[in-house]
Scaffold this motif. Structure first.
Motif, PDB file in Angstrom:
ATOM      1  N   GLY A 139       0.815  -1.214   0.000  1.00  0.00           N
ATOM      2  CA  GLY A 139       0.000   0.000   0.000  1.00  0.00           C
ATOM      3  C   GLY A 139       0.845   1.259   0.000  1.00  0.00           C
ATOM      4  N   LEU A 140       2.015   1.184   0.658  1.00  0.00           N
ATOM      5  CA  LEU A 140       2.892   2.354   0.689  1.00  0.00           C
ATOM      6  C   LEU A 140       3.651   2.513  -0.625  1.00  0.00           C
ATOM      7  CD1 LEU A 140       4.369   2.170   4.299  1.00  0.00           C
ATOM      8  CD2 LEU A 140       2.784   3.853   3.373  1.00  0.00           C
ATOM      9  N   ALA A 141       3.845   1.394  -1.345  1.00  0.00           N
ATOM     10  CA  ALA A 141       4.633   1.461  -2.581  1.00  0.00           C
ATOM     11  C   ALA A 141       3.783   1.898  -3.769  1.00  0.00           C
ATOM     12  CB  ALA A 141       5.273   0.102  -2.863  1.00  0.00           C
ATOM     13  N   VAL A 142       2.487   1.610  -3.726  1.00  0.00           N
ATOM     14  CA  VAL A 142       1.627   1.931  -4.880  1.00  0.00           C
ATOM     15  C   VAL A 142       1.522   3.442  -5.061  1.00  0.00           C
ATOM     16  CG1 VAL A 142      -0.730   1.820  -5.756  1.00  0.00           C
ATOM     17  CG2 VAL A 142       0.247  -0.150  -4.617  1.00  0.00           C
ATOM     18  N   PRO A 143       1.796   3.954  -6.270  1.00  0.00           N
ATOM     19  CA  PRO A 143       1.583   5.387  -6.505  1.00  0.00           C
ATOM     20  C   PRO A 143       0.083   5.657  -6.428  1.00  0.00           C
ATOM     21  CG  PRO A 143       2.775   4.342  -8.335  1.00  0.00           C
ATOM     22  CD  PRO A 143       2.288   3.246  -7.469  1.00  0.00           C
ATOM     23  N   GLU A 144      -0.293   6.656  -5.622  1.00  0.00           N
ATOM     24  CA  GLU A 144      -1.717   6.897  -5.352  1.00  0.00           C
ATOM     25  C   GLU A 144      -2.457   7.207  -6.638  1.00  0.00           C
ATOM     26  OE1 GLU A 144       0.758   8.662  -4.105  1.00  0.00           O
ATOM     27  OE2 GLU A 144       0.968   7.799  -2.101  1.00  0.00           O
ATOM     28  N   PHE A 145      -1.826   8.022  -7.507  1.00  0.00           N
ATOM     29  CA  PHE A 145      -2.553   8.434  -8.703  1.00  0.00           C
ATOM     30  C   PHE A 145      -2.786   7.236  -9.623  1.00  0.00           C
ATOM     31  CE2 PHE A 145       1.931   9.044  -9.579  1.00  0.00           C
ATOM     32  CZ  PHE A 145       2.083   8.523 -10.850  1.00  0.00           C
ATOM     33  N   TRP A 146      -1.901   6.253  -9.567  1.00  0.00           N
ATOM     34  CA  TRP A 146      -2.109   5.040 -10.383  1.00  0.00           C
ATOM     35  C   TRP A 146      -3.268   4.228  -9.829  1.00  0.00           C
ATOM     36  CZ3 TRP A 146      -0.169  -0.371  -9.658  1.00  0.00           C
ATOM     37  CH2 TRP A 146      -0.421  -1.157 -10.817  1.00  0.00           C
ATOM     38  N   LEU A 149      -6.297   5.829 -10.837  1.00  0.00           N
ATOM     39  CA  LEU A 149      -6.533   5.576 -12.261  1.00  0.00           C
ATOM     40  C   LEU A 149      -7.171   4.192 -12.464  1.00  0.00           C
ATOM     41  CD1 LEU A 149      -6.020   6.798 -15.028  1.00  0.00           C
ATOM     42  CD2 LEU A 149      -3.725   5.827 -14.988  1.00  0.00           C
ATOM     43  N   LEU A 150      -6.642   3.200 -11.762  1.00  0.00           N
ATOM     44  CA  LEU A 150      -7.200   1.846 -11.868  1.00  0.00           C
ATOM     45  C   LEU A 150      -8.634   1.825 -11.354  1.00  0.00           C
ATOM     46  CD1 LEU A 150      -4.258  -0.490 -10.708  1.00  0.00           C
ATOM     47  CD2 LEU A 150      -4.890   0.200 -13.020  1.00  0.00           C
ATOM     48  N   THR A 191      -3.259   4.855   1.054  1.00  0.00           N
ATOM     49  CA  THR A 191      -1.931   5.324   1.458  1.00  0.00           C
ATOM     50  C   THR A 191      -1.903   5.670   2.949  1.00  0.00           C
ATOM     51  OG1 THR A 191      -1.644   6.286  -0.704  1.00  0.00           O
ATOM     52  CG2 THR A 191      -0.149   7.037   1.005  1.00  0.00           C
ATOM     53  N   PHE A 255      -3.479  16.629  -4.162  1.00  0.00           N
ATOM     54  CA  PHE A 255      -3.210  17.533  -5.277  1.00  0.00           C
ATOM     55  C   PHE A 255      -2.946  16.750  -6.566  1.00  0.00           C
ATOM     56  CE2 PHE A 255      -1.782  21.756  -3.186  1.00  0.00           C
ATOM     57  CZ  PHE A 255      -2.880  21.701  -2.362  1.00  0.00           C
ATOM     58  N   VAL A 256      -2.323  15.565  -6.398  1.00  0.00           N
ATOM     59  CA  VAL A 256      -2.018  14.741  -7.576  1.00  0.00           C
ATOM     60  C   VAL A 256      -3.243  13.939  -7.989  1.00  0.00           C
ATOM     61  CG1 VAL A 256      -0.451  13.019  -8.505  1.00  0.00           C
ATOM     62  CG2 VAL A 256       0.342  14.563  -6.713  1.00  0.00           C
ATOM     63  N   VAL A 260      -6.683  12.829 -11.578  1.00  0.00           N
ATOM     64  CA  VAL A 260      -7.251  11.575 -12.066  1.00  0.00           C
ATOM     65  C   VAL A 260      -8.775  11.660 -12.088  1.00  0.00           C
ATOM     66  CG1 VAL A 260      -7.428   9.097 -11.645  1.00  0.00           C
ATOM     67  CG2 VAL A 260      -5.309  10.318 -11.098  1.00  0.00           C
TER      68      VAL A 260
ATOM     69  N   LYS B 204       8.621   7.590  -6.501  1.00  0.00           N
ATOM     70  CA  LYS B 204       7.187   7.859  -6.432  1.00  0.00           C
ATOM     71  C   LYS B 204       6.885   9.346  -6.648  1.00  0.00           C
ATOM     72  CE  LYS B 204       3.814   6.449  -3.347  1.00  0.00           C
ATOM     73  NZ  LYS B 204       3.378   5.908  -2.044  1.00  0.00           N
ATOM     74  N   CYS B 249       5.451   0.575  -9.024  1.00  0.00           N
ATOM     75  CA  CYS B 249       5.114  -0.190  -7.824  1.00  0.00           C
ATOM     76  C   CYS B 249       6.240  -1.142  -7.428  1.00  0.00           C
ATOM     77  CB  CYS B 249       3.891  -1.025  -8.159  1.00  0.00           C
ATOM     78  SG  CYS B 249       2.580  -0.804  -7.055  1.00  0.00           S
ATOM     79  N   VAL B 252       9.541   0.735  -6.424  1.00  0.00           N
ATOM     80  CA  VAL B 252       9.439   1.381  -5.108  1.00  0.00           C
ATOM     81  C   VAL B 252       9.460   0.320  -4.009  1.00  0.00           C
ATOM     82  CG1 VAL B 252       7.962   2.770  -3.619  1.00  0.00           C
ATOM     83  CG2 VAL B 252       8.189   3.362  -6.024  1.00  0.00           C
TER      84      VAL B 252
END
Lengths: 314, 600
Positions: A139-146, A149-150, A191, A255-256, A260, B204, B249, B252
């Motif tokens: 959960g910490l590694a996933v880019p939030e905006f991605w 998007l999903l 996140t 902000f990011v 999306v 990231k 992903c 990171v």
């Protein structure tokens, strides 16, 4: 308790003042002149001087700072270089969307984070703990905006469960508002929840290994009571202490993520103003964000004082 | 490192980071097309044989962009972490080392910076300086420099007060020399771990800024930029969002796991030391039991030579019936590699009603583990491997957790060493006492529970109990907090009270008062008491009998006078010799004289 609130308010004043000074001096850090940057290739020395005079850039800095602070206090944040619209008006138009998704995100983060943290913290080392704790690392590694998007591709575009252009003001249609901020809130909440879950887990493990847990267990208090009443409350102390930082991070992330979900939040005006070097708007967004974070921290500190007796001034 | 690589997560981290680095370096060789090459015949082709990941709207190959983007990601991440360290580490060193006003102002500055999201700093830097590689690196570096400053400050603060920095200062080394030659090496480990984690975070942030179009221009491919493009095609080409997102992903995740792996490897030396300690424990056991055999009859033949006879469990009169009997208890710790470390071996002891048994031994002798085994509170990874423990004739070792819970509190109470830690810091004393009262009597009313709590405080000698009930543990002195802990232990009117170094943290006067309270309660309530202590003076003053533990084995048990006057085991004799004042004729006179010697 009143003392604690007074102390915290007192600290907020210099904090805001320092941020105001830094934000104000930003325009002086620009290489060349903001006016030249604004006018672009068409700039001539005469037109630059004219625009600088219009913007007040030709006057001494202390005078301009006094004027700017005075403006801040009366709600006048200047006008946008680019559109000529008062910054205060721009902010007022864009704050609701940011506030909505950040509040929604924080709510999701707290529910997910404290829930997962308590669940894993009471069974450290078990397969269930490993799976959920592994999930928080992911959960910490996933880019939030991605992630956003999903989610929007799946639930808005493909399944059509929520509208694609999400934003509806709360005052127009509360249900539509909730549907609109659901996906952004979940995106932010993953996140934030991962951060909170890790802190909560560590705190619960520490609390359940503390001597008072053994004392109460030996004295015959059932484990369920110890976990629910003593484990959780003791674990909330460090979690609340860092919730302010979590919130600041979520605002940045929002902000990011806004882009999306096409949300009309502070991120959208910040983005266009950064590219256009529209400094009054950039300064306004930074100030309003700082005020927001400081205000929420104030509330969190008061909650912290309610939970942790030692944090109350004597 | 090699052992660390046996962990699947560590292996994953190292493999992924290596792959990303190789791909980034060799991007022009690996990528099927140049990043700027356009195949105008196939715009937005979707996955095809020529373009496995499809193409963008001008026919640019997405796989080639993905590969070249790894370069961008690594370059920006490494650059920004270097910038962050160059700014943050010196700042943290100065704040931590100089202390005083520097630190106060600097730390406040860091706190103030917390009011702004890190990304905001990135936005502002880009607004001022415009877009470009150098600006992007600086912007992301500034986002993370605060974290390095904070970490460095914290470690410097602790290192600064250690002996070696002190002695370097006395020997005339100047501040920069001390910082760079003495403090920095100790910082290296944590900084490397932090740097690995932030490499991931920087990737990231770079992706987020590129996604927003604030990163590099379109000619420089980036994972974030590719995702930005994919948002325009969620309806017709949703698959476009997959590859760049997965790339971010996984990368990171790999850097953050790499940080964990380095951390584990660095603290590995500490773990090895524990293992060696474990072995010493085992070897020591073997060696010692050899010599003990010569001096003593084997433990199983009955070390209990106290006044009532060996621990056969024979009942001479009802008053002498043992409340607690431990027979041949073995306690072991399971090692991760499958082996076991023996913490307590073949330990036996008994306590009768109204009797105070001293459990003596140095730290690490296993006395606290024995207590936890009796209470059924052994920590995870430690277990009772053999032997029997009975409370009032009831076997405890084969109880289910629920049955054990029912026996606790009514059967046993315990008070641990640290007075403040014995009580939850965020609950009032009254809350904790009434929770225990209600655990024993679910039907009791709120008011009755509170008045019972007040009675208990009164019983243990806390003045003004009604007012004290509403106070928090930190408002109690050490001695008073220990009295409250005793009150908590007494709620269920236990037959057995275990004091685990309960008076060790108190000053001499308070210690004497708390011990008097225990003696008084024993007389009034007729409890059996196990007093675990390393302090022979305390044992001499309060105990009827003592059991001496050495490296997990009982070496001697007996009447306190007999043991102290005529120790049968050589270790007991040495222990007593090390405590002047205790080996005199009257054990009762021990404590205070001996304390004076210790404090002199």
């Amino acid at each position: 308790m009143g003392k604690l609130i007074a102390y915290r308010l007192l600290f907020a004043v210099p904090q805001l003042l320092v941020i105001a000074v830094v934000v104000f001096s930003l325009t002086y850090l620009v290489p060349g002149s903001p006016a030249a940057a604004m006018l672009g290739a068409a700039a001539t020395p005469e037109s630059i001087a004219q625009v600088e005079a219009q913007m007040g850039l030709d006057r001494p800095a202390p005078e301009r700072f006094a004027e700017w602070i005075g403006g801040l206090l009366t709600g006048d944040l200047g006008t946008s270089f680019r559109s000529g619209v008062p910054v205060a008006e721009l902010l007022a138009r864009h704050v609701p969307a940011t506030l909505s998704v950040v509040a929604g995100g924080m709510l999701v983060a707290l529910v997910l984070g404290v829930g997962a943290g308590v669940w894993t913290g009471t069974r450290p080392g078990t397969p269930g703990d490993r799976v959920v704790t592994g999930g928080t690392v992911l959960g910490l590694a996933v880019p939030e905006f991605w992630l956003g998007l999903l989610l929007t591709t799946l639930f808005a575009v493909q399944l059509g469960w929520v509208p694609i252009v999400a934003w509806t003001p709360l005052t127009d249609d509360p249900l539509g508002w909730a549907r609109g901020i659901a996906l952004p809130s979940i995106t932010l909440g993953v996140t934030g929840g991962a951060m909170i879950a890790r802190q909560t887990r560590a705190a619960v493990v520490a609390s359940l290994a503390a001597p008072y847990t053994d004392t109460l267990t030996a004295a015959g208090v059932p484990r369920a009571t110890i976990v629910a009443r003593y484990g959780v409350k003791n674990a909330l102390v460090p979690v609340l202490a860092s919730a302010g930082v979590t919130l600041a991070i979520l605002i940045g992330v929002s902000f990011v993520v806004e882009k999306v979900f096409s949300l009309p939040g502070l991120g959208s005006i910040m983005l266009s103003s950064v590219i256009a070097q529209d400094f009054p708007v950039v300064q306004g967004v930074v100030m309003v964000t700082a005020v927001l974070v400081i205000a929420v921290n104030l509330v969190l500190d008061i909650c912290y004082g309610l939970i942790n007796p030692q944090a109350r001034p004597q | 490192m090699r052992t660390a690589l046996r962990q699947p997560t560590a292996l994953f981290a190292v493999v992924v980071v290596t792959v990303v680095v190789v791909v980034a370096i060799a991007a022009p060789l690996i990528a099927p097309y140049a990043p700027e090459a356009k195949d105008f015949t196939a715009p937005l082709s979707g996955p095809t044989a020529a373009h496995p990941l499809g193409t963008d709207d001008l026919g640019g190959d997405l796989l080639s962009q993905l590969i070249h983007a790894a370069r961008t990601a690594l370059l920006v991440a490494v650059g920004s972490v270097v910038v962050a360290m160059l700014i943050g580490v010196p700042l943290g060193l100065v704040l931590g080392y100089r202390g005083g006003w520097y630190d106060r102002i600097g730390s406040r500055g860091l706190d103030i910076a917390d009011a702004l999201p890190g990304l905001m700093i990135g936005f502002v830097v880009i607004a001022i300086l415009g877009q470009g590689m150098a600006v992007l690196i600086l912007a992301i570096g500034l986002v993370f420099c605060m974290n390095f400053a904070r970490l460095t400050r914290a470690i410097t603060l602790t290192e600064r007060n250690k002996g070696y920095v002190e002695s370097a200062r006395v020997s005339g080394l100047n501040a920069p020399r001390i910082l760079f030659s003495q403090v920095l090496p100790n910082l290296a480990g944590p900084l490397v771990v932090q740097a690995a984690v932030f490499l991931g975070s920087a990737i990231k942030v770079e992706a987020a800024l590129s996604f927003l179009g604030l990163g590099l221009g379109d000619e420089q491919p980036s994972w974030g930029g590719m995702l930005g493009f994919a948002t325009q095609h969620t309806a017709d080409h949703p698959e476009m969002a997959l590859a760049p997102g997965i790339a971010i992903c996984v990368t990171v995740l790999a850097f953050s796991l790499l940080g964990d792996t380095i951390n584990d490897t660095l603290s590995g030396s500490r773990m090895r030391r524990t293992k060696i300690l474990g072995r010493v424990l085992l070897d020591g056991d073997g060696a010692r039991s050899g010599s003990a055999d010569a001096a003593l009859p084997p433990a199983s033949a009955g070390t209990d030579d106290g006044p009532v006879g060996p621990d056969t469990g024979s009942v001479e009169d009802s008053a002498g019936e043992p409340v607690l009997a431990v027979r041949h208890a073995d306690i072991v710790a399971d090692r991760p590699d499958g082996g076991v470390v023996r913490l307590v071996h073949d330990a036996s002891l008994t306590v009768r009603r109204g009797e105070i048994l001293g459990l003596l031994g140095e730290s690490g002798s296993g006395k606290s583990m024995l207590a936890k085994a009796i209470l059924g509170l052994l920590p995870a990874g430690v277990r009772l491997a053999g032997g029997a423990i009975t409370l009032n004739g009831t076997e405890l070792t084969d109880r289910s957790p629920a049955q054990l819970a029912a026996l606790r509190g009514t059967g046993m109470g315990v008070v641990f060493q640290n007075p403040q830690a014995n009580l939850s810091p965020v609950h009032t004393v009254g809350r904790q006492l009434t929770d225990v009262v209600r655990a024993h009597d679910a039907t009791i009313s709120k008011e009755a529970a509170r008045s019972r709590a007040a009675d208990l405080l009164d019983l243990v000698g806390v003045d003004d109990p009604e007012r004290r009930l509403d106070q928090y543990p930190y408002q109690f002195s050490g001695g008073m907090a220990q009295r409250v802990a005793i009150a908590v232990a007494l709620v269920g009117e236990p037959d057995l009270l275990i004091l685990d170094e309960a008076t060790s943290a108190l000053d001499v006067t308070t210690q004497a008062q708390v011990l008097d309270l225990v003696l008084d309660l024993r007389d009034r309530l007729g409890m059996a008491v196990v007093n675990i202590t390393h302090d022979l003076g305390v044992a001499a003053e309060t105990c009827d009998r003592v059991t001496v533990l050495l490296r997990g084995e009982v070496v001697e048990t007996g009447d306190v006078h007999t043991v102290f006057d005529h120790p049968r085991h050589e270790y007991t004799a040495r222990l007593i010799a090390a405590h002047p004042g205790v080996d005199d004729d009257a054990p009762g006179l021990g404590t205070h004289d001996q304390r004076k010697v210790e404090h002199a």
